[in-house]
Design an enzyme around this catalytic site. Structure first.
Site, PDB file in Angstrom:
ATOM      1  N   THR A 121       0.665  -1.147  -0.257  1.00 31.41           N
ATOM      2  CA  THR A 121      -0.076   0.098   0.153  1.00 31.41           C
ATOM      3  C   THR A 121       0.655   1.070  -0.036  1.00 31.41           C
ATOM      4  OG1 THR A 121      -1.532   1.415   1.248  1.00 31.41           O
ATOM      5  CG2 THR A 121      -0.143  -0.053   2.562  1.00 31.41           C
ATOM      6  N   ASP A 122       0.296   2.277  -0.328  1.00 28.24           N
ATOM      7  CA  ASP A 122       0.877   3.665  -0.302  1.00 28.24           C
ATOM      8  C   ASP A 122       0.931   4.162   1.073  1.00 28.24           C
ATOM      9  OD1 ASP A 122      -1.828   4.345  -0.166  1.00 28.24           O
ATOM     10  OD2 ASP A 122      -1.768   5.881  -1.673  1.00 28.24           O
ATOM     11  N   GLU A 123       0.315   3.538   1.769  1.00 28.53           N
ATOM     12  CA  GLU A 123       0.351   4.226   3.194  1.00 28.53           C
ATOM     13  C   GLU A 123       1.697   3.981   4.026  1.00 28.53           C
ATOM     14  OE1 GLU A 123      -3.417   3.851   5.566  1.00 28.53           O
ATOM     15  OE2 GLU A 123      -4.472   3.270   3.638  1.00 28.53           O
ATOM     16  N   TYR A 148      -1.672  -0.603  11.144  1.00 31.65           N
ATOM     17  CA  TYR A 148      -1.985  -1.303   9.851  1.00 31.65           C
ATOM     18  C   TYR A 148      -0.722  -0.914   8.866  1.00 31.65           C
ATOM     19  CZ  TYR A 148      -3.256  -1.322   4.750  1.00 31.65           C
ATOM     20  OH  TYR A 148      -3.199  -1.364   3.437  1.00 31.65           O
ATOM     21  N   LYS A 152       2.484  -3.312   7.283  1.00 33.37           N
ATOM     22  CA  LYS A 152       2.667  -3.283   5.713  1.00 33.37           C
ATOM     23  C   LYS A 152       4.031  -3.033   5.639  1.00 33.37           C
ATOM     24  CE  LYS A 152       0.501  -4.663   3.033  1.00 33.37           C
ATOM     25  NZ  LYS A 152       0.252  -6.285   2.469  1.00 33.37           N
TER      26      LYS A 152
END
Length: 332
Positions: A121-123, A148, A152
């Site tokens: 994810t870009d997060e 989260y 990741k």
């Protein structure tokens, strides 16, 4: 023809990928999914049984994972705990699935010499200021802000280490926010669409100024398949479709597409640690591998998504009441 193992293939973006592969290739797909609340076996209904094998199981189950890796050519790893609000409420499942699960898969890939693609994810990059003209690139330092995104980020680093230390044939992709069919109603876009269908006013965190870079799940799927086929081992590719929209604009567009007044929504308490803006620069993927999105127009993709939820209430209705009760308990 390949035999692909897709972890989390009954989840939102995983099931969309399975549909995409079976439609656009001759590959056989084996899905491994734990069927937590976010996984739905019905998301795979209607697919050809002779080309799809479903295994109900956990990616942390090392003996099961090892048996499955022995019979496949490549693995696409979607399985993850992925909801920020849930990670703030109970971080432990995110550690188990995103860290230990990814480790278990990587060890099997190492033993069996299998091609491995890791979905992220870009997060992991944190967030950008609203007035910052830059976007995330493959060189952006990691700066995760939630349990989260931290887990990741940790899983990404494990993949990189297994490539360098053990020669695992792996690639990574970090994607912007997905929307489309089969997305759980706890997520922002389907929650608002299903609220309108149910006659409930949509809910907007804070002032709604937070910006996300939206991509239709079909485009994410085509990008992943491109990376699996053409990507250079050890490389990371960012997937995005130039779909930056703030949350307020998205809610208002949903209302407009559904024939409701654009201001027919309520502001609710903002999420703790709510990232301001995500934005993806997918130049590397487009120039090196030749990928392009199909849904260049966010409004067209969103209209198709609204139509899907209108036509598939039997898929999302069983989870709706519980989701709304949970958010109501938090004033959201």
């Amino acid at each position: 023809m390949r035999n692909l193992l897709v972890t989390g293939g009954a989840g939102f973006i995983g099931s969309n990928f399975v549909h995409h592969v079976l439609e656009h290739t001759d590959d056989h797909v084996t899905v491994l999914d734990k069927l937590t609340y976010a996984g739905n076996r019905a998301s795979l209904d209607g697919l050809p049984a002779e080309r799809l094998t479903f295994i109900h199981g956990d990616i942390t189950d090392a003996p099961l994972v090892d048996r499955l890796f022995a019979d496949v050519d490549a693995v696409v790893h979607y399985a993850a705990e992925s909801h920020n609000d849930n990670s703030l409420h109970d971080p432990r499942p995110f550690l188990d699935t995103n860290i230990i699960g990814t480790y278990t898969l990587l060890e099997a890939a190492r033993r069996h010499g299998r091609r491995f693609h890791h979905i992220s994810t870009d997060e992991v990059y944190g967030d950008l200021e609203l007035d910052d003209p830059s976007r995330f690139t493959e060189q952006t330092p990691y700066n995760p802000s939630s349990p989260y995104s931290s887990t990741k980020a940790g899983s990404d680093l494990l993949v990189r280490a297994w490539v360098r230390s053990f020669g695992v044939q792996a690639t990574i992709s970090n994607c912007s926010n997905n929307y489309g069919p089969y997305q759980h109603v706890e997520k922002f876009i389907p929650r608002q669409i299903t609220n309108v269908i149910r006659g409930i006013r949509p809910k907007l965190y804070g002032a709604g100024e937070n910006v996300r870079d939206w991509i239709h799940a079909d485009d994410h799927s085509s990008a992943v398949l491109t990376i699996l086929d053409k990507g250079e081992i050890g490389e990371t590719y960012l997937i995005g479709a130039d779909g930056e929209k703030n949350n307020k604009d998205v809610v208002e567009l949903i209302l407009e597409l559904m024939g409701e007044p654009k201001d027919a929504y309520d502001h609710v308490t903002d999420r703790a640690g709510h990232d301001l803006r995500y934005a993806i620069d997918s130049t590397k993927l487009r120039t090196e591998l030749g990928w392009q999105p199909t849904y260049g127009d966010f409004e067209a993709g969103l209209a198709a998504t609204v139509q899907w939820y209108r036509e598939n209430e039997s898929w999302w209705a069983p989870a709706k009441d519980g989701v709304e009760a949970f958010y109501a308990s938090k004033g959201q």
